[in-house]
Write a protein that holds these residues in place. Structure first.
Motif, mmCIF file in Angstrom:
data_model
loop_
_atom_site.group_PDB
_atom_site.id
_atom_site.type_symbol
_atom_site.label_atom_id
_atom_site.label_comp_id
_atom_site.label_asym_id
_atom_site.label_seq_id
_atom_site.Cartn_x
_atom_site.Cartn_y
_atom_site.Cartn_z
ATOM 1 N N THR A 142 0.623 -1.362 -0.129
ATOM 2 C CA THR A 142 -0.076 -0.167 -0.158
ATOM 3 C C THR A 142 0.868 1.284 0.129
ATOM 4 O O THR A 142 1.959 1.278 0.604
ATOM 5 N N ASN A 194 0.387 5.642 1.131
ATOM 6 C CA ASN A 194 -0.796 6.793 1.650
ATOM 7 C C ASN A 194 -0.852 7.633 0.593
ATOM 8 O O ASN A 194 0.003 8.011 -0.138
ATOM 9 N N ARG A 244 -3.658 11.117 -0.469
ATOM 10 C CA ARG A 244 -4.491 12.094 0.013
ATOM 11 C C ARG A 244 -5.736 12.142 -0.747
ATOM 12 O O ARG A 244 -5.708 12.081 -2.177
ATOM 13 N N GLU A 250 3.145 14.350 -3.830
ATOM 14 C CA GLU A 250 2.615 13.368 -2.884
ATOM 15 C C GLU A 250 1.380 12.598 -3.953
ATOM 16 O O GLU A 250 1.171 13.224 -5.046
ATOM 17 N N GLN A 275 -5.406 11.466 4.708
ATOM 18 C CA GLN A 275 -4.692 10.451 4.026
ATOM 19 C C GLN A 275 -5.357 9.122 4.014
ATOM 20 O O GLN A 275 -5.853 8.669 5.300
ATOM 21 N N VAL A 276 -5.356 8.289 2.948
ATOM 22 C CA VAL A 276 -5.905 7.036 3.182
ATOM 23 C C VAL A 276 -4.789 6.177 2.520
ATOM 24 O O VAL A 276 -3.978 6.367 1.672
ATOM 25 N N ALA A 277 -5.036 4.782 2.949
ATOM 26 C CA ALA A 277 -4.083 3.630 2.634
ATOM 27 C C ALA A 277 -4.695 3.238 1.181
ATOM 28 O O ALA A 277 -6.004 2.986 1.094
#
Ligand code: AMP
Ligand code: MG
Length: 403
Positions: A329, A331, A333, A358, A396-398
């Motif tokens: 995974t 991270n 946004r 990012e 932030q998400v995986a």
């Protein structure tokens, strides 16, 4: 059917999977294969001190005063091309013409690059000073004898194939690829060359699973479509047991014609049927008949796809001997709000991109388990954790990256 979380299901599955044997392959065939040995170098690379530049090998102390205005003249006593060695030894006041990769002659302790020199009448005029060791690549700078250059347990990359060649390996031990049987189930499923008739659909899962198996490093063995009767399903599974793993799609939920469970019960032992606390892909059958692990995946195409990624791909990686078989995974946004009910982990088909230093991620609008189009355009699956109900844009998400 018991309810179980994704990580727990994956751990139980992986605990029941063992790496297959190893085989020796040419390094031309080794790209992407999982290395089954620590590769230890039997050579130094480079084998001896050599020149990093086309120029002149010399003694650094001879040219300490050299500038463009006050060049130092040295006698050129030899010329060394790559692949050859000078028989002579360099003395003070002397230089040897040297090419990139050629061995440094005895007596020299630096190389001045050609651009900082001028030649004339058997001599070279050096217009810059040098430190001891300048432009010299030391023996063993890249690789030393006895050094582990590639550890076992990962898929071989192009640079690693290059390193195998650096250390003179033409063959290498890799994990054997598992043969993975694929069974599609359903009276409504038809083959691609059949004419669409009535309420039938093409066997998309079978072909998608074959591609997933291949991309995970397995060898797909396509067994076609089992009709919705116990005998046909049992026959197909019986044939499938000749393979190292078995994957089926459809027939594992609670409908009247969901016969995978009953058929597998009759064939053997250790089957577990889970409701995995995930969406898409809640029902999952897993077990072993003899030594052969069996995955009964749900029939909805996105469920089948996502379940494969969570459970079968890691299992194939473990069969191959990969050290870390878990889904990778990153991270990212979130670009818009997402919501769901608590109680199941959701995997959302999404597009990940690299913006301004990012990762950002945008979930597809439509996430239905039958809407394969969203997954077609996706390069990632957002992991929306089980207890969460809402994640706001900007957080932030995986994200699991799809390969
Ligand atoms: P099932 O799990 O057998 O109840 O199937 C769930 C849904 O997935 C049904 O709408 C099936 O038609 C569909 N489905 C099952 N197998 C396949 C397949 N091999 N290819 C495409 N769709 C399928
Ligand atoms: Mg069915």
């Amino acid at each position: 059917m018991s309810l179980i979380e994704v990580d727990e299901a994956r751990n139980i599955i992986l605990a029941k999977i063992s790496p297959l044997g190893v085989e020796k392959v040419s390094i031309n065939e080794a790209l992407g294969r999982v290395l089954a040995e620590d590769v230890v170098s039997g050579v130094n690379n480079p084998p001896m001190d050599n020149s990093a530049m086309d120029g002149y090998a010399l003694i650094a102390a001879d040219i300490q005063t050299a500038t463009p205005e006050t060049p130092v003249a040295l006698d050129v006593v030899d010329e060394i091309a790559a692949g050859y060695q000078s028989a002579g030894t360099l003395s003070t006041g002397q230089a040897m013409r040297i090419m990139t990769g050629a061995p440094i002659p005895r007596g020299a302790d630096a190389v001045i690059m050609q651009e900082d020199t001028e030649k004339g009448g058997g001599r070279v005029f050096v217009k810059d000073r040098a430190d001891v060791g300048e432009n010299i690549r030391e023996a063993g700078e890249d690789v030393r004898i006895g050094e582990t250059v590639i550890p076992a347990g990962g898929p071989l990359t192009p640079a690693q194939i290059g390193m195998l060649a650096v250390v003179g390996r033409s063959t290498v031990y890799v994990g054997q690829r598992p043969r993975v049987a694929i069974i599609s189930t359903g009276d409504e499923i038809m083959e691609l060359d059949e004419r669409p008739e009535g309420p039938c659909i093409y066997n998309s899962n079978g072909y998608m699973l074959m591609a997933q198996i291949r991309s995970a490093g397995g060898i797909p063995c396509y067994l076609g479509i089992a009709r919705d009767n116990e005998q046909d399903v049992m026959d197909k599974f019986t044939t499938a047991l000749k393979c190292d793993l078995v994957v089926s799609s459809g027939g594992v939920s609670v409908g009247d014609y969901d016969l995978v469970k009953a058929s597998l019960d009759k064939l053997g032992n250790e089957m577990v049927f889970w409701k995995v606390a995930m969406k898409p892909g809640k029902p999952l059958a897993f077990g072993k008949i003899g030594d052969t692990p069996i995955f009964g995946l749900p029939g909805n195409p996105v469920s089948s796809f996502v379940s494969f990624e969570q459970f079968v791909r890691p299992a194939i990686k473990k069969c191959l001997g990969q050290k870390n078989p878990m889904p990778g995974t990153v991270n990212a946004r979130l670009t818009r709000n997402i919501r769901k009910k608590a109680g199941r982990l959701h995997f959302l088909s999404a597009v990940v991109s690299w913006d301004n230093g990012e990762y950002t991620v945008t979930p597809a609008q439509e996430q239905g388990s039958g809407v394969l189009k969203s997954t077609v355009n996706a390069n990632g699956l957002i992991v929306f954790p089980l207890p969460a109900t809402e994640i706001a844009a900007g957080e932030q998400v995986a994200v699991q990256l799809l390969t």
